[in-house]
Scaffold this active site. Structure first.
Site, PDB file in Angstrom:
ATOM      1  N   ASP A  26       1.098  -1.166  -0.044  1.00 17.05           N
ATOM      2  CA  ASP A  26      -0.085   0.210   0.451  1.00 17.05           C
ATOM      3  C   ASP A  26       1.019   1.340  -0.139  1.00 17.05           C
ATOM      4  O   ASP A  26       1.211   1.292   0.987  1.00 17.05           O
ATOM      5  CB  ASP A  26      -1.157  -0.431   1.218  1.00 17.05           C
ATOM      6  CG  ASP A  26      -2.119  -0.545   1.154  1.00 17.05           C
ATOM      7  OD1 ASP A  26      -1.764  -2.220   0.354  1.00 17.05           O
ATOM      8  OD2 ASP A  26      -3.130  -1.240   1.669  1.00 17.05           O
ATOM      9  N   LYS A  81      -6.762   3.477  -2.691  1.00 17.36           N
ATOM     10  CA  LYS A  81      -7.392   3.764  -1.429  1.00 17.36           C
ATOM     11  C   LYS A  81      -7.430   4.632  -1.126  1.00 17.36           C
ATOM     12  O   LYS A  81      -6.717   6.033  -2.095  1.00 17.36           O
ATOM     13  CB  LYS A  81      -6.691   3.395  -1.215  1.00 17.36           C
ATOM     14  CG  LYS A  81      -6.091   2.189   0.652  1.00 17.36           C
ATOM     15  CD  LYS A  81      -5.205   1.990   1.582  1.00 17.36           C
ATOM     16  CE  LYS A  81      -5.236   2.163   2.589  1.00 17.36           C
ATOM     17  NZ  LYS A  81      -3.563   1.309   3.151  1.00 17.36           N
ATOM     18  N   LYS A 133      -9.977   0.555  -1.975  1.00 14.67           N
ATOM     19  CA  LYS A 133      -9.662   0.644  -0.988  1.00 14.67           C
ATOM     20  C   LYS A 133     -10.144   1.307  -0.194  1.00 14.67           C
ATOM     21  O   LYS A 133     -10.046   2.445  -0.367  1.00 14.67           O
ATOM     22  CB  LYS A 133      -8.497  -0.572  -0.313  1.00 14.67           C
ATOM     23  CG  LYS A 133      -8.146  -0.913   0.651  1.00 14.67           C
ATOM     24  CD  LYS A 133      -7.136  -0.837   1.640  1.00 14.67           C
ATOM     25  CE  LYS A 133      -6.464  -0.906   2.750  1.00 14.67           C
ATOM     26  NZ  LYS A 133      -5.522  -1.317   2.841  1.00 14.67           N
TER      27      LYS A 133
END
Length: 214
Positions: free
Chosen positions: A89, A152, A181
């Site tokens: 991430d 995300k 996400k």
């Protein structure tokens, strides 16, 4: 209904101890969560604890500000993958995006994706609370062009977290070819369900156990 496979069980606080990380891993294994998300110091530890399971080891890169050099992000990613990370991430370079240096932003993401290799999933944190809607769309478009697997919403360390309308905008922008996400400020089941309905197919939260028990 919220399936447990939606959750990245997260522990990113600065004072996280090994005992706490081990507890998070145990919970993830028992509940069948998608991953355990940690800072890179704990990557090797988590990879060992989750070995031979379906729960992935997820590591953050360029976290939480995103303004590290591309070279630093690339090296951090290579080290995390070597230590056993199966998902990365990364935080997008938010300042470069606001300066409309889109080639810099895309190359930053592309370099991390290349460091991930073909087997490691890449999620790009765009930090929606710092962006206009136009910038959110641009960030998602650049992440998609650079080959990322997910976009995300948030680090959870800035001025705000996930919002239903942001998830819907991100899903509309990337279509069905990428994951979305939601993370940051997800503390209860009702909010988690609204985010999923808006288009999120992964949820990052440290309140995972509270949510699944509701």
């Amino acid at each position: 209904m919220l399936e447990h496979i939606l959750f990245d069980h997260t522990i990113l606080k600065a004072d996280a101890t090994r005992e706490q990380v081990e507890k998070v891993c145990k919970e993830a294994l028992e509940q069948g969560f998608a991953s355990v998300c940690v800072n890179s110091y704990y990557t090797a530890c988590v990879a060992e604890l989750l070995k031979d399971s379906e729960v992935k080891t997820c590591t953050v890169v360029g976290f939480p500000l995103g303004q590290m050099s591309t070279r630093a992000k690339r090296e951090e990613t290579l080290a995390a993958v070597e230590d056993g990370a199966e998902e990365i991430d990364m935080v997008l370079n938010i300042g470069a995006l606001k300066d409309r240096m889109f080639d810099v932003v895309e190359q930053d993401i592309r370099a991390v994706k290349e460091a991930c290799g073909p087997e490691v999933l890449l999620k790009v944190i765009i930090e929606t609370c710092l962006l206009t809607d136009e910038e959110k769309i641009e960030a998602c478009t650049l992440a998609k062009a650079a080959g990322a697997d997910f976009v995300k919403t948030s680090t959870g360390f800035s001025t705000g977290g996930a919002k239903v309308e942001d998830v819907a905008l991100m899903r509309k922008t990337v279509g069905d070819s990428m994951g979305v996400k939601a993370s940051g400020g997800i503390h209860d089941r009702e909010f988690a369900e609204r985010l999923v309905e808006a288009g999120a197919n992964r949820l990052g939260t440290s309140a995972t156990m509270t949510i699944v028990k509701e």
